[in-house]
Design a protein around this motif. Structure first.
Motif, PDB file in Angstrom:
ATOM      1  N   LEU A 158       0.815  -1.222   0.000  1.00  0.00           N
ATOM      2  CA  LEU A 158       0.000   0.000   0.000  1.00  0.00           C
ATOM      3  C   LEU A 158       0.845   1.267   0.000  1.00  0.00           C
ATOM      4  O   LEU A 158       0.562   2.225  -0.755  1.00  0.00           O
ATOM      5  N   VAL A 159       1.883   1.307   0.820  1.00  0.00           N
ATOM      6  CA  VAL A 159       2.651   2.547   0.976  1.00  0.00           C
ATOM      7  C   VAL A 159       3.310   3.000  -0.329  1.00  0.00           C
ATOM      8  O   VAL A 159       3.163   4.168  -0.729  1.00  0.00           O
ATOM      9  N   PRO A 160       4.039   2.145  -1.050  1.00  0.00           N
ATOM     10  CA  PRO A 160       4.626   2.619  -2.309  1.00  0.00           C
ATOM     11  C   PRO A 160       3.579   3.001  -3.352  1.00  0.00           C
ATOM     12  O   PRO A 160       3.813   3.895  -4.171  1.00  0.00           O
ATOM     13  N   TRP A 161       2.441   2.319  -3.328  1.00  0.00           N
ATOM     14  CA  TRP A 161       1.355   2.690  -4.249  1.00  0.00           C
ATOM     15  C   TRP A 161       0.868   4.115  -3.962  1.00  0.00           C
ATOM     16  O   TRP A 161       0.728   4.934  -4.878  1.00  0.00           O
ATOM     17  N   LEU A 162       0.636   4.421  -2.697  1.00  0.00           N
ATOM     18  CA  LEU A 162       0.195   5.768  -2.340  1.00  0.00           C
ATOM     19  C   LEU A 162       1.273   6.797  -2.639  1.00  0.00           C
ATOM     20  O   LEU A 162       0.976   7.920  -3.074  1.00  0.00           O
ATOM     21  N   ASP A 163       2.532   6.439  -2.395  1.00  0.00           N
ATOM     22  CA  ASP A 163       3.627   7.348  -2.726  1.00  0.00           C
ATOM     23  C   ASP A 163       3.604   7.696  -4.214  1.00  0.00           C
ATOM     24  O   ASP A 163       3.781   8.853  -4.607  1.00  0.00           O
ATOM     25  N   ALA A 164       3.385   6.690  -5.056  1.00  0.00           N
ATOM     26  CA  ALA A 164       3.349   6.924  -6.498  1.00  0.00           C
ATOM     27  C   ALA A 164       2.153   7.782  -6.892  1.00  0.00           C
ATOM     28  O   ALA A 164       2.265   8.686  -7.727  1.00  0.00           O
ATOM     29  N   MET A 165       1.003   7.515  -6.285  1.00  0.00           N
ATOM     30  CA  MET A 165      -0.203   8.266  -6.628  1.00  0.00           C
ATOM     31  C   MET A 165      -0.158   9.715  -6.128  1.00  0.00           C
ATOM     32  O   MET A 165      -0.801  10.596  -6.692  1.00  0.00           O
ATOM     33  N   ALA A 166       0.609   9.959  -5.065  1.00  0.00           N
ATOM     34  CA  ALA A 166       0.696  11.327  -4.538  1.00  0.00           C
ATOM     35  C   ALA A 166       1.250  12.290  -5.577  1.00  0.00           C
ATOM     36  O   ALA A 166       0.928  13.489  -5.555  1.00  0.00           O
ATOM     37  N   GLY A 167       2.040  11.781  -6.501  1.00  0.00           N
ATOM     38  CA  GLY A 167       2.602  12.640  -7.539  1.00  0.00           C
ATOM     39  C   GLY A 167       1.556  13.255  -8.452  1.00  0.00           C
ATOM     40  O   GLY A 167       1.847  14.221  -9.165  1.00  0.00           O
ATOM     41  N   THR A 168       0.333  12.710  -8.444  1.00  0.00           N
ATOM     42  CA  THR A 168      -0.712  13.297  -9.284  1.00  0.00           C
ATOM     43  C   THR A 168      -1.060  14.713  -8.845  1.00  0.00           C
ATOM     44  O   THR A 168      -1.650  15.474  -9.621  1.00  0.00           O
ATOM     45  N   ALA A 169      -0.687  15.080  -7.634  1.00  0.00           N
ATOM     46  CA  ALA A 169      -0.948  16.455  -7.178  1.00  0.00           C
ATOM     47  C   ALA A 169      -0.254  17.462  -8.084  1.00  0.00           C
ATOM     48  O   ALA A 169      -0.797  18.545  -8.358  1.00  0.00           O
ATOM     49  N   HIS A 170       0.948  17.138  -8.564  1.00  0.00           N
ATOM     50  CA  HIS A 170       1.656  18.047  -9.469  1.00  0.00           C
ATOM     51  C   HIS A 170       0.904  18.186 -10.793  1.00  0.00           C
ATOM     52  O   HIS A 170       0.787  19.290 -11.331  1.00  0.00           O
ATOM     53  N   ARG A 171       0.378  17.084 -11.313  1.00  0.00           N
ATOM     54  CA  ARG A 171      -0.372  17.159 -12.566  1.00  0.00           C
ATOM     55  C   ARG A 171      -1.673  17.935 -12.370  1.00  0.00           C
ATOM     56  O   ARG A 171      -2.094  18.687 -13.250  1.00  0.00           O
ATOM     57  N   THR A 172      -2.307  17.747 -11.214  1.00  0.00           N
ATOM     58  CA  THR A 172      -3.515  18.528 -10.927  1.00  0.00           C
ATOM     59  C   THR A 172      -3.194  20.018 -10.902  1.00  0.00           C
ATOM     60  O   THR A 172      -3.929  20.838 -11.455  1.00  0.00           O
ATOM     61  N   ALA A 173      -2.084  20.379 -10.259  1.00  0.00           N
ATOM     62  CA  ALA A 173      -1.691  21.782 -10.196  1.00  0.00           C
ATOM     63  C   ALA A 173      -1.461  22.351 -11.599  1.00  0.00           C
ATOM     64  O   ALA A 173      -1.879  23.482 -11.902  1.00  0.00           O
ATOM     65  N   GLU A 174      -0.809  21.580 -12.462  1.00  0.00           N
ATOM     66  CA  GLU A 174      -0.558  22.045 -13.830  1.00  0.00           C
ATOM     67  C   GLU A 174      -1.867  22.235 -14.588  1.00  0.00           C
ATOM     68  O   GLU A 174      -2.034  23.229 -15.323  1.00  0.00           O
ATOM     69  N   ARG A 175      -2.808  21.310 -14.417  1.00  0.00           N
ATOM     70  CA  ARG A 175      -4.082  21.437 -15.119  1.00  0.00           C
ATOM     71  C   ARG A 175      -4.902  22.615 -14.596  1.00  0.00           C
ATOM     72  O   ARG A 175      -5.563  23.314 -15.373  1.00  0.00           O
ATOM     73  N   LEU A 176      -4.862  22.844 -13.292  1.00  0.00           N
ATOM     74  CA  LEU A 176      -5.593  23.983 -12.739  1.00  0.00           C
ATOM     75  C   LEU A 176      -4.998  25.294 -13.214  1.00  0.00           C
ATOM     76  O   LEU A 176      -5.722  26.272 -13.460  1.00  0.00           O
ATOM     77  N   ALA A 177      -3.664  25.338 -13.347  1.00  0.00           N
ATOM     78  CA  ALA A 177      -3.017  26.567 -13.827  1.00  0.00           C
ATOM     79  C   ALA A 177      -3.345  26.840 -15.283  1.00  0.00           C
ATOM     80  O   ALA A 177      -3.528  27.997 -15.688  1.00  0.00           O
ATOM     81  N   SER A 178      -3.448  25.788 -16.078  1.00  0.00           N
ATOM     82  CA  SER A 178      -3.691  25.962 -17.522  1.00  0.00           C
ATOM     83  C   SER A 178      -5.172  25.982 -17.871  1.00  0.00           C
ATOM     84  O   SER A 178      -5.565  26.515 -18.912  1.00  0.00           O
ATOM     85  N   GLY A 179      -6.000  25.381 -17.009  1.00  0.00           N
ATOM     86  CA  GLY A 179      -7.419  25.257 -17.319  1.00  0.00           C
ATOM     87  C   GLY A 179      -7.735  24.106 -18.252  1.00  0.00           C
ATOM     88  O   GLY A 179      -8.886  23.919 -18.656  1.00  0.00           O
ATOM     89  N   ASP A 180      -6.721  23.331 -18.614  1.00  0.00           N
ATOM     90  CA  ASP A 180      -6.890  22.206 -19.539  1.00  0.00           C
ATOM     91  C   ASP A 180      -6.963  20.907 -18.737  1.00  0.00           C
ATOM     92  O   ASP A 180      -5.961  20.441 -18.197  1.00  0.00           O
ATOM     93  N   HIS A 181      -8.154  20.317 -18.692  1.00  0.00           N
ATOM     94  CA  HIS A 181      -8.348  19.091 -17.915  1.00  0.00           C
ATOM     95  C   HIS A 181      -8.417  17.845 -18.797  1.00  0.00           C
ATOM     96  O   HIS A 181      -8.705  16.753 -18.291  1.00  0.00           O
ATOM     97  N   THR A 182      -8.165  17.992 -20.109  1.00  0.00           N
ATOM     98  CA  THR A 182      -8.365  16.856 -21.010  1.00  0.00           C
ATOM     99  C   THR A 182      -7.111  16.394 -21.745  1.00  0.00           C
ATOM    100  O   THR A 182      -7.017  15.219 -22.097  1.00  0.00           O
TER     101      THR A 182
END
Length: 287
Positions: free
Chosen positions: A203-227
């Protein structure tokens, strides 16, 4: 003798005591006050000076750090103190609006105020992983930065006094969301032929890997492009949600910890955003 400027600490609970010990160990003369005076004993044994009232403690030094139960206790403790010309650093947990109101309140009484959100538990104080978000009076922060950096790292996030509390609560909210997922995951495997420690190792390494999606979310929110470049769009994830819910039912586990997020994805899909990443859910929540 020490060249470190003396400071005052209001509140000697678990966190206040940890903060005080760090300053004392670094050679800072420390005046302390706590509503229950017996709770100052640990720090006085290490060299702090305890006084009988918060007003006396504030009068002792220019800089006062406040670490109390809640915002109401801050107002109560400081009600009789002369704050003229004093610098207050409020490390009491509160809301962004609490911080803004308390900064205005202090200003009306002739004081400068810096609000802080501690991103650590008491045992972490004095270790490299601990840090504090600060917001509000920038000049106060710069003037006392060295002292503030003794118990924990410092991160100044803006002149708006509410920003430290906002960062604090946002990170804690993410933490509780993670706790919810971990709790649900362990509930699913509980009672099956799955060793909890071995499951945690997966579980722990899986969550560690998924936590990186926060950076992609930040990039999409900054650009407004969610697709663009979406790997698992909402339509795909909503289609797979049924498997999560049926598995919970088969394992006789309540799905109450995960259904709110699954329902939010379904609502966003129903609004015609099936090709989006989950970053688009942020806009749905804001509405």
């Amino acid at each position: 003798m020490t060249d470190n400027a003396p400071l005052t600490l209001l509140g000697t609970g678990a966190m206040g005591t940890a903060l005080g010990r760090a300053w004392l160990a670094a050679g800072y003369p420390l005046t302390v006050w706590n509503r229950t005076r017996e709770r100052t004993a640990a720090l006085t044994a290490e060299g702090a000076v305890a006084v009988g009232s918060a007003a006396e403690a504030v009068a002792a030094n220019r800089l006062t750090v406040v670490c109390l139960l809640d915002d109401a206790s801050v107002g109560s403790a400081l009600a009789d103190a002369d704050l003229t010309g004093r610098d207050l650093v409020n490390l009491t947990t509160g809301t962004p609006d609490d911080a803004r109101a308390r900064a205005a309140w202090a200003g009306e009484r002739g004081a400068r105020l810096l609000d802080g959100g501690i991103m650590a538990v008491p045992p972490m104080i004095g270790t490299p992983g601990a840090y504090v978000f600060y917001s509000g009076h920038r000049e106060l922060f710069e003037e006392h930065r060295d002292a503030l950096a003794v118990p924990a790292g410092t991160r100044y996030v803006g002149a708006d006094p509410g920003l430290a509390a906002l960062h604090d609560v946002a990170l804690l909210s993410a933490m509780y969301g993670m706790f919810a997922g971990i709790t649900h995951a362990f509930a699913l495997v509980r009672g099956a032929d799955v060793a909890p420690r071995e499951f945690a190792d997966a579980l722990v390494p899986w969550l560690d890997a998924m936590a990186g999606t926060a950076h992609r979310t930040a990039e999409r929110l900054a650009s407004g492009d969610h697709t663009s470049g979406v790997v698992s769009h909402l339509a795909m994830q909503v289609a797979g949600a049924g498997t999560l819910l049926r598995t919970a039912q088969e394992q006789k586990v309540s799905a109450e910890l995960i259904t709110p997020f699954l329902d939010l994805m379904a609502r966003r899909l129903a609004d015609g955003h099936g090709q989006e990443d989950t970053s688009g859910l942020v806009d749905l929540l804001r509405r």
